[in-house]
Design a protein around this motif. Structure first.
Motif, mmCIF file in Angstrom:
data_model
loop_
_atom_site.group_PDB
_atom_site.id
_atom_site.type_symbol
_atom_site.label_atom_id
_atom_site.label_comp_id
_atom_site.label_asym_id
_atom_site.label_seq_id
_atom_site.Cartn_x
_atom_site.Cartn_y
_atom_site.Cartn_z
ATOM 1 N N VAL A 32 25.525 -41.860 53.056
ATOM 2 C CA VAL A 32 24.644 -42.992 52.807
ATOM 3 C C VAL A 32 24.765 -43.337 51.331
ATOM 4 C CG1 VAL A 32 22.242 -43.766 52.803
ATOM 5 C CG2 VAL A 32 23.084 -42.273 54.637
ATOM 6 N N LEU A 33 24.964 -44.599 51.046
ATOM 7 C CA LEU A 33 25.054 -45.047 49.659
ATOM 8 C C LEU A 33 23.681 -44.975 49.002
ATOM 9 C CD1 LEU A 33 27.297 -48.212 50.101
ATOM 10 C CD2 LEU A 33 27.979 -46.009 49.145
ATOM 11 N N PRO A 34 23.642 -44.719 47.704
ATOM 12 C CA PRO A 34 22.353 -44.740 47.002
ATOM 13 C C PRO A 34 21.703 -46.121 47.149
ATOM 14 C CG PRO A 34 24.079 -43.830 45.596
ATOM 15 C CD PRO A 34 24.752 -44.384 46.814
ATOM 16 N N GLU A 35 20.383 -46.129 47.087
ATOM 17 C CA GLU A 35 19.644 -47.387 47.220
ATOM 18 C C GLU A 35 20.121 -48.391 46.179
ATOM 19 O OE1 GLU A 35 15.072 -49.002 47.221
ATOM 20 O OE2 GLU A 35 15.482 -46.925 47.772
ATOM 21 N N GLY A 36 20.334 -49.623 46.641
ATOM 22 C CA GLY A 36 20.756 -50.697 45.752
ATOM 23 C C GLY A 36 22.258 -50.869 45.671
ATOM 24 N N VAL A 88 35.230 -52.205 47.527
ATOM 25 C CA VAL A 88 34.546 -52.318 46.238
ATOM 26 C C VAL A 88 33.086 -51.894 46.382
ATOM 27 C CG1 VAL A 88 33.839 -53.897 44.393
ATOM 28 C CG2 VAL A 88 36.093 -54.133 45.437
ATOM 29 N N LEU A 89 32.691 -50.982 45.495
ATOM 30 C CA LEU A 89 31.312 -50.532 45.396
ATOM 31 C C LEU A 89 30.595 -51.444 44.403
ATOM 32 C CD1 LEU A 89 29.200 -48.260 46.056
ATOM 33 C CD2 LEU A 89 30.030 -47.116 43.973
ATOM 34 N N ARG A 90 29.424 -51.982 44.803
ATOM 35 C CA ARG A 90 28.668 -52.883 43.938
ATOM 36 C C ARG A 90 27.242 -52.367 43.766
ATOM 37 N NH1 ARG A 90 31.339 -57.722 43.094
ATOM 38 N NH2 ARG A 90 33.043 -58.141 44.537
ATOM 39 N N ARG A 93 22.844 -55.694 41.471
ATOM 40 C CA ARG A 93 23.049 -57.039 40.923
ATOM 41 C C ARG A 93 24.341 -57.674 41.443
ATOM 42 N NH1 ARG A 93 23.760 -55.679 35.261
ATOM 43 N NH2 ARG A 93 24.373 -53.744 36.233
ATOM 44 N N GLY A 94 25.078 -56.921 42.265
ATOM 45 C CA GLY A 94 26.353 -57.418 42.783
ATOM 46 C C GLY A 94 27.521 -57.143 41.864
ATOM 47 N N GLU A 95 27.281 -56.400 40.788
ATOM 48 C CA GLU A 95 28.352 -56.077 39.838
ATOM 49 C C GLU A 95 29.186 -54.912 40.356
ATOM 50 O OE1 GLU A 95 29.074 -57.768 37.008
ATOM 51 O OE2 GLU A 95 27.519 -59.165 37.659
ATOM 52 N N PRO A 96 30.504 -54.982 40.211
ATOM 53 C CA PRO A 96 31.345 -53.867 40.651
ATOM 54 C C PRO A 96 31.038 -52.585 39.879
ATOM 55 C CG PRO A 96 32.682 -55.823 40.225
ATOM 56 C CD PRO A 96 31.298 -56.100 39.704
ATOM 57 N N ALA A 97 31.015 -51.469 40.605
ATOM 58 C CA ALA A 97 30.799 -50.155 40.008
ATOM 59 C C ALA A 97 32.016 -49.259 40.205
ATOM 60 C CB ALA A 97 29.561 -49.498 40.619
ATOM 61 N N GLY A 98 32.846 -49.571 41.201
ATOM 62 C CA GLY A 98 34.033 -48.773 41.481
ATOM 63 C C GLY A 98 34.803 -49.362 42.638
#
Length: 191
Positions: A32-36, A88-90, A93-98
Motif C-alpha cells: 500500500v502506498l503511503p497516504e497522499g 511514476v510515483l507522485r 501535489r502531483g509532483e514526481p517523487a520517483g
C-alpha cells in the motif's frame, strides 16, 4: 558492438565499475502506498520528455548516462512498447517523487531496467515501497524472475536495498566505461 549514440563523440572519462547482477524469483503482495502518494503507468506523447526529466534528476549524481545519449525516437520506441511499464510515483501535489522502468519484453524473464527516487523523496521509506511495487507488478504480469543490476557508481544504498527486498546476487562483472565528459558527475571528475 556499441550503437553510435553510445560512443563518445568528444572528450570522455574512463571509469572502472563493478556491475552487480541480481534477481528475485518470488513475489509478495503489492504494498500500500503511503497516504497522499499515487503510482501510475505513463503513456502518451509526453512520455519521452517526462522520462528524460526523471532519468536526469534521479541519475545525474550516479553517472546514469546511456539513456541521456539515446535519440528520442529510439527511447520513445522502448517506452511506447506495451511490454515496457514506465511507472511514476507522485506526491499529493502531483509532483514526481520517483519512477521505475519495468521491461517485460522477454516473456517471464523481467528486467527492472531503471529505478530511483528524486533527491527530495529519499530517506522517507518510499524506495522500498516503490521497489516492492515493481516486484509485485512483474510477478503479477506472469514473470518467473525479475532481474536488476546496479554498479559501484549508483547510490550507496542501491545494493543493500535490493538485497533487503529479496534480490540475491547472481554475479559481479568488472567493466570499464568511456563516459562522455558532459555526463560525468562532478564528484567523479575530481578522482
Amino acid at each position: 558492438m556499441l550503437p553510435d549514440w553510445l560512443r563518445p563523440k568528444g572528450a570522455s572519462t574512463r571509469l572502472a565499475v563493478d556491475v552487480t547482477f541480481l534477481e528475485v524469483c518470488s513475489s509478495r503482495p503489492s504494498p500500500v502506498l503511503p497516504e497522499g502518494f499515487s503510482l501510475s503507468r505513463m503513456t502518451g506523447d509526453e512520455v519521452v520528455a517526462l522520462y528524460r526529466f526523471l532519468y536526469l534528476t534521479v541519475g545525474q549524481d550516479y553517472c546514469w548516462w546511456m539513456r541521456r545519449s539515446m535519440p528520442d525516437a529510439e527511447l520513445g520506441e522502448i517506452l511506447h512498447d506495451p511490454a515496457v511499464h514506465f511507472m511514476v510515483l507522485r506526491d499529493s501535489r502531483g509532483e514526481p517523487a520517483g519512477f521505475y522502468e519495468l521491461d517485460l519484453r522477454q516473456g517471464g524473464d523481467a528486467n527492472l531496467a531503471y529505478f530511483g527516487l528524486l533527491p527530495q523523496a529519499m530517506g522517507r521509506g518510499l524506495g522500498r515501497v516503490l521497489l516492492d511495487h515493481a516486484v509485485a507488478r512483474a510477478f503479477g504480469a506472469g514473470s518467473w524472475r525479475l532481474r536488476v543490476n546496479t554498479c559501484t557508481l549508483d547510490h550507496p544504498n542501491a545494493l543493500p536495498n535490493y538485497r533487503r527486498a529479496g534480490f540475491s546476487v547472481r554475479h559481479i562483472v568488472s567493466e570499464t566505461w568511456d563516459v562522455p565528459d558532459e555526463y560525468v558527475p562532478e564528484r567523479l571528475k575530481r578522482l
